[in-house]
Design a protein around this motif. Sequence first.
Motif, PDB file in Angstrom:
ATOM      1  N   PRO A 214      34.429 -45.747 -67.396  1.00  0.00           N
ATOM      2  CA  PRO A 214      34.281 -46.006 -66.788  1.00  0.00           C
ATOM      3  C   PRO A 214      34.022 -45.262 -66.108  1.00  0.00           C
ATOM      4  O   PRO A 214      33.929 -45.023 -63.933  1.00  0.00           O
ATOM      5  N   PHE A 215      35.187 -44.329 -65.330  1.00  0.00           N
ATOM      6  CA  PHE A 215      35.599 -43.386 -64.639  1.00  0.00           C
ATOM      7  C   PHE A 215      34.534 -42.331 -64.316  1.00  0.00           C
ATOM      8  O   PHE A 215      34.377 -42.045 -62.995  1.00  0.00           O
ATOM      9  N   LEU A 216      34.075 -41.963 -65.063  1.00  0.00           N
ATOM     10  CA  LEU A 216      32.259 -41.740 -64.338  1.00  0.00           C
ATOM     11  C   LEU A 216      31.876 -42.634 -63.441  1.00  0.00           C
ATOM     12  O   LEU A 216      30.550 -41.157 -63.082  1.00  0.00           O
ATOM     13  N   THR A 217      31.718 -43.284 -63.556  1.00  0.00           N
ATOM     14  CA  THR A 217      30.658 -43.838 -62.229  1.00  0.00           C
ATOM     15  C   THR A 217      31.365 -43.780 -61.201  1.00  0.00           C
ATOM     16  O   THR A 217      29.804 -44.003 -60.183  1.00  0.00           O
ATOM     17  N   THR A 218      32.209 -43.036 -60.723  1.00  0.00           N
ATOM     18  CA  THR A 218      32.583 -43.300 -59.709  1.00  0.00           C
ATOM     19  C   THR A 218      32.335 -41.354 -58.746  1.00  0.00           C
ATOM     20  O   THR A 218      32.833 -41.417 -58.425  1.00  0.00           O
ATOM     21  N   THR A 219      32.152 -40.616 -59.912  1.00  0.00           N
ATOM     22  CA  THR A 219      32.415 -39.366 -59.182  1.00  0.00           C
ATOM     23  C   THR A 219      31.906 -38.655 -57.921  1.00  0.00           C
ATOM     24  O   THR A 219      30.507 -38.868 -57.889  1.00  0.00           O
ATOM     25  N   ASP A 220      32.610 -38.019 -57.400  1.00  0.00           N
ATOM     26  CA  ASP A 220      32.018 -37.694 -56.170  1.00  0.00           C
ATOM     27  C   ASP A 220      32.507 -36.327 -55.798  1.00  0.00           C
ATOM     28  O   ASP A 220      34.333 -35.787 -55.903  1.00  0.00           O
ATOM     29  N   PHE A 221      31.495 -35.399 -55.817  1.00  0.00           N
ATOM     30  CA  PHE A 221      30.869 -34.341 -55.055  1.00  0.00           C
ATOM     31  C   PHE A 221      31.755 -33.721 -54.003  1.00  0.00           C
ATOM     32  O   PHE A 221      31.893 -32.109 -53.856  1.00  0.00           O
ATOM     33  N   SER A 222      31.479 -34.209 -52.593  1.00  0.00           N
ATOM     34  CA  SER A 222      31.668 -34.492 -51.395  1.00  0.00           C
ATOM     35  C   SER A 222      32.980 -33.757 -51.303  1.00  0.00           C
ATOM     36  O   SER A 222      32.502 -32.361 -50.083  1.00  0.00           O
ATOM     37  N   ARG A 223      33.940 -33.395 -51.510  1.00  0.00           N
ATOM     38  CA  ARG A 223      34.837 -32.418 -51.566  1.00  0.00           C
ATOM     39  C   ARG A 223      35.347 -31.418 -52.768  1.00  0.00           C
ATOM     40  O   ARG A 223      36.366 -30.822 -52.583  1.00  0.00           O
ATOM     41  N   MET A 224      34.154 -31.117 -52.792  1.00  0.00           N
ATOM     42  CA  MET A 224      34.850 -30.129 -54.108  1.00  0.00           C
ATOM     43  C   MET A 224      35.063 -28.533 -53.470  1.00  0.00           C
ATOM     44  O   MET A 224      33.461 -27.678 -53.994  1.00  0.00           O
ATOM     45  N   ALA A 225      35.359 -27.934 -52.907  1.00  0.00           N
ATOM     46  CA  ALA A 225      35.458 -27.389 -51.978  1.00  0.00           C
ATOM     47  C   ALA A 225      35.721 -25.497 -52.821  1.00  0.00           C
ATOM     48  O   ALA A 225      35.108 -24.539 -51.927  1.00  0.00           O
ATOM     49  N   THR A 226      36.112 -25.840 -53.896  1.00  0.00           N
ATOM     50  CA  THR A 226      36.574 -24.475 -53.735  1.00  0.00           C
ATOM     51  C   THR A 226      35.761 -24.015 -54.731  1.00  0.00           C
ATOM     52  O   THR A 226      34.475 -24.136 -55.241  1.00  0.00           O
ATOM     53  N   PRO A 227      35.158 -22.385 -54.810  1.00  0.00           N
ATOM     54  CA  PRO A 227      34.542 -22.037 -55.575  1.00  0.00           C
ATOM     55  C   PRO A 227      33.351 -21.834 -56.699  1.00  0.00           C
ATOM     56  O   PRO A 227      35.195 -22.214 -57.134  1.00  0.00           O
ATOM     57  N   ALA A 228      32.463 -22.643 -56.871  1.00  0.00           N
ATOM     58  CA  ALA A 228      32.668 -22.466 -58.905  1.00  0.00           C
ATOM     59  C   ALA A 228      31.231 -22.281 -58.845  1.00  0.00           C
ATOM     60  O   ALA A 228      29.962 -22.146 -58.273  1.00  0.00           O
ATOM     61  N   ALA A 250      23.886 -30.252 -63.219  1.00  0.00           N
ATOM     62  CA  ALA A 250      23.265 -29.368 -61.956  1.00  0.00           C
ATOM     63  C   ALA A 250      23.941 -30.108 -60.162  1.00  0.00           C
ATOM     64  O   ALA A 250      23.727 -29.792 -59.683  1.00  0.00           O
ATOM     65  N   ASP A 251      24.420 -31.472 -60.728  1.00  0.00           N
ATOM     66  CA  ASP A 251      25.200 -32.211 -59.725  1.00  0.00           C
ATOM     67  C   ASP A 251      26.047 -31.906 -59.215  1.00  0.00           C
ATOM     68  O   ASP A 251      26.621 -31.803 -58.149  1.00  0.00           O
ATOM     69  N   PRO A 252      27.503 -31.097 -60.122  1.00  0.00           N
ATOM     70  CA  PRO A 252      28.029 -30.225 -59.563  1.00  0.00           C
ATOM     71  C   PRO A 252      27.762 -28.943 -58.150  1.00  0.00           C
ATOM     72  O   PRO A 252      28.440 -29.224 -57.753  1.00  0.00           O
ATOM     73  N   TYR A 253      26.934 -29.136 -58.717  1.00  0.00           N
ATOM     74  CA  TYR A 253      26.002 -28.021 -57.265  1.00  0.00           C
ATOM     75  C   TYR A 253      25.628 -28.471 -56.125  1.00  0.00           C
ATOM     76  O   TYR A 253      26.232 -28.421 -55.194  1.00  0.00           O
ATOM     77  N   VAL A 254      24.701 -29.061 -56.815  1.00  0.00           N
ATOM     78  CA  VAL A 254      23.811 -29.734 -55.705  1.00  0.00           C
ATOM     79  C   VAL A 254      24.760 -30.814 -54.573  1.00  0.00           C
ATOM     80  O   VAL A 254      25.189 -30.668 -53.210  1.00  0.00           O
ATOM     81  N   LEU A 255      25.035 -31.464 -55.247  1.00  0.00           N
ATOM     82  CA  LEU A 255      26.663 -32.009 -54.082  1.00  0.00           C
ATOM     83  C   LEU A 255      27.289 -31.893 -53.905  1.00  0.00           C
ATOM     84  O   LEU A 255      28.186 -32.732 -52.913  1.00  0.00           O
ATOM     85  N   ALA A 256      28.379 -31.090 -53.999  1.00  0.00           N
ATOM     86  CA  ALA A 256      29.119 -30.277 -53.444  1.00  0.00           C
ATOM     87  C   ALA A 256      29.064 -29.187 -52.224  1.00  0.00           C
ATOM     88  O   ALA A 256      27.569 -29.081 -52.371  1.00  0.00           O
ATOM     89  N   PRO A 257      29.965 -28.869 -51.635  1.00  0.00           N
ATOM     90  CA  PRO A 257      29.877 -28.018 -50.500  1.00  0.00           C
ATOM     91  C   PRO A 257      29.839 -26.538 -50.942  1.00  0.00           C
ATOM     92  O   PRO A 257      30.625 -26.291 -52.285  1.00  0.00           O
ATOM     93  N   GLY A 258      29.085 -26.286 -50.291  1.00  0.00           N
ATOM     94  CA  GLY A 258      29.620 -24.514 -50.559  1.00  0.00           C
ATOM     95  C   GLY A 258      30.929 -23.879 -50.297  1.00  0.00           C
ATOM     96  O   GLY A 258      32.064 -23.881 -50.133  1.00  0.00           O
ATOM     97  N   PRO A 259      31.028 -22.722 -50.829  1.00  0.00           N
ATOM     98  CA  PRO A 259      30.304 -21.643 -51.726  1.00  0.00           C
ATOM     99  C   PRO A 259      30.437 -22.291 -53.315  1.00  0.00           C
ATOM    100  O   PRO A 259      31.410 -22.321 -53.650  1.00  0.00           O
ATOM    101  N   LYS A 260      28.956 -22.579 -53.278  1.00  0.00           N
ATOM    102  CA  LYS A 260      28.773 -22.366 -54.964  1.00  0.00           C
ATOM    103  C   LYS A 260      27.158 -21.902 -55.345  1.00  0.00           C
ATOM    104  O   LYS A 260      27.097 -21.174 -54.591  1.00  0.00           O
ATOM    105  N   THR A 261      27.361 -21.562 -56.391  1.00  0.00           N
ATOM    106  CA  THR A 261      26.663 -20.730 -57.289  1.00  0.00           C
ATOM    107  C   THR A 261      26.132 -21.500 -58.724  1.00  0.00           C
ATOM    108  O   THR A 261      26.689 -21.838 -59.663  1.00  0.00           O
ATOM    109  N   LEU A 262      25.001 -21.772 -58.738  1.00  0.00           N
ATOM    110  CA  LEU A 262      24.084 -22.229 -60.004  1.00  0.00           C
ATOM    111  C   LEU A 262      23.212 -21.495 -61.027  1.00  0.00           C
ATOM    112  O   LEU A 262      22.538 -20.919 -60.356  1.00  0.00           O
TER     113      LEU A 262
END
Length: 336
Positions: A214-228, A250-262
């Motif tokens: 069930p922990f997978l159902t609430t993942t929130d990438f909106s504050r994953m701000a570290t470059p990745a 691709a969600d960890p790229y699409v739903l997270a703030p930049g800087p990110k590279t896919l």
Amino acid sequence: MRTSRTSAPRTTDTFGRPASPVLSVAPLALPTPDRAVDLEFRVSLPLPAAGTEAPGDGNRLPVILLSHGQGFSNNLSSLNGYAPLVAFWAAHGFAVIQPTHLSSTTLDLPPETPGAPMHWRSRAEDVSRLIDRFDEIEAGVPGLAGRLDRDRIAVAGHSMGAHTASLLLGARLTDPADGTEVDLADPRIKAGVVLAGPGRGGDAITPSMAEALPFLTTTDFSRMATPALVVAGEKDQSGHLTVMGPEWHADPYVLAPGPKTLLTLFEAEHGLGGISGYDVAETTDENPARVAALAHLASAYLRSVLYADDAAWRTAVEAHATGPEAFGRVESKHRR
């Protein structure tokens, strides 16, 4: 039209010097009284250049903490996995530290062990513990004393390990046990590589997996701000996890703030060509050339984030993600 290359690509040293011989030491263990078992890990590092003494010019090592995934094979989900990546990264200038998480089948812990089956919280805590105890790690590995660069630390992870990496980079989730929001981000980590990682929760998760994990159902990438660098396989269906298909990874790229590279790898499935081990039977898309290209691209990306004005990433993209024989395509976004 894309073509598929099956022989390993020629790669230049990300650090502008010949690849080094590698020393790999395992198993090492840190006494960890508040954990079900002590924290075991492997350290792989390049040997110092001839005629130099560590620490010194060229011998201060950026660090990659590599979080393993799960799977059918026993030893791949432990400090013994991911040799194709580890060998390249260590030979090209990184110290690579691989913990065995409590979810590893090698430990054979009872199913009632707190945090089972995936031990999502302790996985992230393992990585932070290792950073806390760099002094002890240096003391236990020949040739490592004084060489770990505390200012240049990265995390990488594959599959469930990518979930761990995402949490350390700033993703959040809600603890299904008590409903609290969990923040396990570690500000000492300056960059990350998310390899075939889980995407968003909610209705993207299959009903059976939502019940089991069930922990997978609430993942929130909106504050994953570290470059990745987020790496997704073009044909990674992961139908046991998601109803969304390959784009879910691709969600960890699409739903997270930049800087990110896919980096989307052409024709790749969940094994991304076989990163979890050499000649692994469970790899459904074996391609050593793809693995070599990915290893080079990931190390070059980390180099470009950890060292200002470094050109390694641009060179790697030109070599592996440009032209008719490209292994994948790259897109980036800056801070929003």
